[in-house]
Scaffold this motif. Structure first.
Motif, PDB file in Angstrom:
ATOM      1  N   GLY A 197     -92.761 -72.957 -90.149  1.00  0.00           N
ATOM      2  CA  GLY A 197     -91.628 -73.137 -91.060  1.00  0.00           C
ATOM      3  C   GLY A 197     -90.534 -72.099 -90.838  1.00  0.00           C
ATOM      4  O   GLY A 197     -89.342 -72.437 -90.845  1.00  0.00           O
ATOM      5  N   ILE A 198     -90.902 -70.846 -90.633  1.00  0.00           N
ATOM      6  CA  ILE A 198     -89.908 -69.798 -90.357  1.00  0.00           C
ATOM      7  C   ILE A 198     -89.161 -70.112 -89.070  1.00  0.00           C
ATOM      8  O   ILE A 198     -87.939 -69.979 -89.004  1.00  0.00           O
ATOM      9  CB  ILE A 198     -90.589 -68.412 -90.286  1.00  0.00           C
ATOM     10  N   ASN A 199     -89.889 -70.554 -88.060  1.00  0.00           N
ATOM     11  CA  ASN A 199     -89.245 -70.912 -86.796  1.00  0.00           C
ATOM     12  C   ASN A 199     -88.308 -72.102 -86.967  1.00  0.00           C
ATOM     13  O   ASN A 199     -87.220 -72.120 -86.402  1.00  0.00           O
ATOM     14  CB  ASN A 199     -90.297 -71.238 -85.724  1.00  0.00           C
ATOM     15  N   TRP A 200     -88.729 -73.100 -87.727  1.00  0.00           N
ATOM     16  CA  TRP A 200     -87.953 -74.327 -87.861  1.00  0.00           C
ATOM     17  C   TRP A 200     -86.732 -74.146 -88.753  1.00  0.00           C
ATOM     18  O   TRP A 200     -85.638 -74.562 -88.408  1.00  0.00           O
ATOM     19  CB  TRP A 200     -88.832 -75.448 -88.413  1.00  0.00           C
ATOM     20  N   TRP A 201     -86.901 -73.532 -89.915  1.00  0.00           N
ATOM     21  CA  TRP A 201     -85.813 -73.468 -90.882  1.00  0.00           C
ATOM     22  C   TRP A 201     -84.992 -72.189 -90.830  1.00  0.00           C
ATOM     23  O   TRP A 201     -83.908 -72.154 -91.404  1.00  0.00           O
ATOM     24  CB  TRP A 201     -86.349 -73.675 -92.291  1.00  0.00           C
ATOM     25  N   TYR A 202     -85.472 -71.157 -90.173  1.00  0.00           N
ATOM     26  CA  TYR A 202     -84.705 -69.906 -90.135  1.00  0.00           C
ATOM     27  C   TYR A 202     -84.257 -69.543 -88.720  1.00  0.00           C
ATOM     28  O   TYR A 202     -83.062 -69.391 -88.466  1.00  0.00           O
ATOM     29  CB  TYR A 202     -85.531 -68.761 -90.750  1.00  0.00           C
TER      30      TYR A 202
END
Length: 195
Positions: free
Chosen positions: A161-166
């Motif tokens: 999620g951190i990789n995808w959204w941030y």
């Protein structure tokens, strides 16, 4: 009084414009060189990672079919990502004889390929890699207690999620800003020359 004014001669005597054009070509060449290094780095990292994944498969001989499918999906995700990315090579070559229209056309093609890579291929890569990791972890998480299984999957999903959204949007924005700036300057230069 002479009414025969040579505008081309006057235009060519402007020193500031010539320096700006030379600087613009240097920036375009630097961007192309940077993209070439980025391409080579992505190839090296993803190929090494694929070899490591293959080594893990060979060394540890997973028992579950889900683990094997997960490993295959992870390797396939990397290969599928690299195939269109490697097609950029022809656009990243620098030819000394290119004029500003050629540079502009190449930068516009690079922009289109970059958008395709960012929008479609990166999405496919993330989905396949995430699914591959989830399937790979299933065998090892099934041998853990419920608490630790939840911790492992939560940490994995949090990192994805951190990789995808941030991280992904920041990298895309940075890449697009550099290319958009050069495109805008080359378009302005072409418009000045055509006028």
């Amino acid at each position: 009084m002479d009414t025969n004014i040579d505008f081309k001669k006057i235009w060519n005597t402007q020193e500031v414009q010539k320096l700006e054009i030379a600087d613009l070509y240097k920036k375009a060449d630097r961007l192309k060189r940077y993209k070439r290094y980025q391409l080579m780095g992505a190839n090296a990292i993803l190929l090494i990672t694929s070899c490591i994944i293959g080594g893990i498969w060979y060394r540890y001989q997973p028992e579950y079919v889900t683990t094997k499918i997960g490993l295959v999906l992870a390797i396939l995700a990397m290969i599928i990502f690299l195939i269109p990315y490697n097609r950029w090579i022809s656009l990243l070559k620098t030819n000394e004889g290119d004029n500003n229209k050629t540079y502009l056309r190449q930068l516009m093609q690079l922009k289109q390929k970059q958008i395709f890579q960012q929008k479609w291929m990166l999405s496919i890569y993330f989905v396949m890699l995430s699914l591959g990791i989830a399937l790979y972890l299933f065998e090892y998480v099934s041998k853990m207690t419920g608490f630790w299984g939840i911790v492992v999957y939560t940490a994995t999903l949090l990192w994805i999620g951190i990789n995808w959204w941030y991280l992904r949007p920041r990298v895309i924005k940075k890449q697009n800003a550099k290319l958009d700036e050069l495109l805008q300057k080359f378009e302005e230069l072409n418009n000045q020359i055509q006028e």
